[in-house]
Design an enzyme around this catalytic site. Structure first.
Site, mmCIF file in Angstrom:
data_model
loop_
_atom_site.group_PDB
_atom_site.id
_atom_site.type_symbol
_atom_site.label_atom_id
_atom_site.label_comp_id
_atom_site.label_asym_id
_atom_site.label_seq_id
_atom_site.Cartn_x
_atom_site.Cartn_y
_atom_site.Cartn_z
ATOM 1 N N GLU A 287 0.785 -1.197 -0.116
ATOM 2 C CA GLU A 287 -0.089 -0.094 0.135
ATOM 3 C C GLU A 287 0.856 1.207 -0.114
ATOM 4 O O GLU A 287 1.073 1.924 1.012
ATOM 5 C CB GLU A 287 -0.907 -0.169 1.156
ATOM 6 N N GLU B 149 -6.276 -7.316 -1.070
ATOM 7 C CA GLU B 149 -6.719 -7.000 0.498
ATOM 8 C C GLU B 149 -8.032 -6.453 0.759
ATOM 9 O O GLU B 149 -8.104 -5.213 -0.153
ATOM 10 C CB GLU B 149 -5.798 -6.194 1.158
ATOM 11 N N THR C 213 -9.846 1.388 9.169
ATOM 12 C CA THR C 213 -8.959 1.181 10.349
ATOM 13 C C THR C 213 -8.670 -0.127 10.384
ATOM 14 O O THR C 213 -7.777 -0.737 11.286
ATOM 15 C CB THR C 213 -9.468 1.908 11.495
#
Length: 488
Positions: free
Chosen positions: A163, A252, A259
């Site tokens: 990421e 993912e 969060t």
């Protein structure tokens, strides 16, 4: 380990999607599909037929590596029906850069997947080290080793930058140049296996990559989402990327907010699952852990080696398990006999006024039905069988009677933030620069700094005090649903 000989079975009827039978008649998913590649923006098997992989991602191997082992992955294959497993090796935050021995857990996952005949993603999990170029040389060394060890196995998929994030880390300037150095290292050992490349803004901005694609025929672009935070705008970005011929892998996603906690948001998750199915997008769910957050698939105390009972699955885990099983054509069933006390016989006493609703029956399968049990109406939130209403505060039943439930239907958030960051919120807009004006009277508290990591600290920003509710970096105080709570 000794290399395995992969047996490729030629089917007269082409597979439209990857099923997940591991029976002797059909062979493993890798025996069925063999070498994966990209054709016209679509992941296909060695016969040229479209493939959709579905599976689980580990959490950080340095924190929750005990759940990544041969037995747990075998259970995920046999009971859940996974066709892919993702080994998330954090680079920073106590991961590979600080402790290179964590790569041994990656090897354990890869070798288990090869033995079990499923696909496996080797994930270079950058996160707080937001720019993949920070540890580019280490990445090249790592992927040189991994591709030399496992490049002959069609099971292996490389994810070279989980990421990328931060307002200055963009596809054209940072991520693509990084990939253009790392991918050739892999290709020197492994010319064919799929490589997944992360995209900007926590792997959301696939549209940028689609407009400036890498010159490699077997590259896919990572897209990540969390059902409680991300919606139609990001689906539009995916559709744009697909329209440009970019191959997308959802390496993912979570049922929670971005969060990793909050929720679970199962209705929103179902919208995303339908979206991925309609576009044949492969995916891995975050995450195989018992961490006290709603995206975790397991409850605290779950067995690290699999064999999970219904009581050991979180609401997210139970939901994701059933979604994978549906596509794998595995009949619905309880994971294993529950470890909760035996619910016994259904309530034999007819309710005084249950209306049209039947008494709960432990032998009955429920998905969204309403039942009467112990003087109260209950509605199934997801697929369930032999799980007594009210027996588990995190269970599949929502009370509908006048009396309020004794426990909330969702797990309460932890009173203190976890020491490890989990997955930070990728849904925030770029925070820009820190407030250049010093506060007139901040007292003892420092000004917010986008380069600083916060977990529970208080900072001063834009004339106000803010306290971090969980791990955060480079997320400006003041955005709704973010990690900062105003204090004045």
């Amino acid at each position: 380990m000794k290399k395995l000989t992969t047996i490729f079975i030629v089917f007269t009827l082409a597979l439209l999607f990857v099923g997940n039978s591991t029976s002797a008649n059909n062979g493993s998913v890798v025996e069925q599909n063999g070498q994966l590649s990209i054709q016209n923006g679509q992941l296909v098997n060695e016969h040229g037929d479209p493939v959709q992989l579905k599976g689980m991602s580990s959490h950080g191997l340095q924190w929750y590596g005990q759940f990544v082992n041969y037995d747990s992955i075998k259970w995920l294959r046999d009971d859940w029906g996974i066709t892919v497993f993702r080994a998330a090796m954090y680079t920073s935050s106590g991961g590979y850069i600080e402790d290179p021995s964590v790569k041994e857990k990656v090897k354990e996952a890869v070798e288990a997947a090869i033995d079990l005949g499923i696909y496996v993603i080797i994930d270079w999990h950058i996160l707080s080290d937001n720019d993949p170029n920070i540890y580019k040389e280490e990445a090249k060394e790592f992927f040189d080793e991994m591709s030399a060890l496992y490049g002959d196995y069609p099971n292996v998929i490389y994810e070279i930058a989980n990421e990328p994030n931060g307002h200055n880390v963009r596809w054209d300037s940072h991520i693509k140049p990084y990939a253009e150095e790392v991918i050739p290292v892999i290709r020197a050992n492994d010319p064919n296996n799929i490589v997944i490349v992360g995209t900007a803004t926590w792997s959301q901005d696939v549209h940028e990559a689609a407009d400036n694609q890498l010159d490699d025929p077997n590259v896919m672009y990572a897209f990540h989402f969390y059902a409680g935070t991300h919606g139609q705008q990001l689906r539009n970005q995916v559709d744009y990327a697909l329209s440009r011929g970019a191959a997308i892998f959802v390496s993912e996603w979570g049922t929670s907010a971005a969060t990793g906690d909050g929720g679970v948001f199962l209705d929103e998750a179902q919208v995303w699952i339908d979206f991925m199915d309609e576009r044949n997008l492969s995916w891995a769910n975050w995450s195989l852990t018992h961490k006290d957050e709603s995206s975790a698939a397991l409850m605290p105390g779950a067995n690290p080696t699999g064999g999970w009972t219904a009581a050991e699955l979180s609401p997210s885990g139970a939901f994701v398990r059933e979604k994978i099983r549906e596509s794998a054509s595995i009949p619905p069933s309880d994971p294993t006999p529950p470890s909760d006390p035996d619910p016994g016989e259904p309530d034999p006493t007819p309710p005084s006024d249950p209306g049209e609703y039947p008494a709960w029956d432990p032998n009955q399968i429920y998905t969204n039905e309403i039942v009467y049990h112990n003087g109260q109406l209950w509605q199934a939130k997801w697929w369930t069988q032999n799980q007594e209403p009210g027996a588990n505060q995190y269970g599949p039943w929502e009370p509908l009677g006048d009396a309020p439930p004794s426990e909330p239907s969702d797990p309460p958030p932890p009173s203190e933030p976890e020491p490890d960051p989990g997955e930070p919120d990728p849904g925030e807009p770029d925070p820009g620069e820190p407030d250049p004006t010093p506060p007139s009277d901040p007292g003892e508290y420092p000004a917010w700094d986008p380069t600083q990591i916060y977990t529970n600290e208080i900072v001063y920003h834009n004339g106000q005090l803010w306290q971090a509710k969980w791990w955060t970096q480079n997320q400006e105080p003041g955005y709704p649903y973010g990690p900062w709570e105003p204090l004045n």
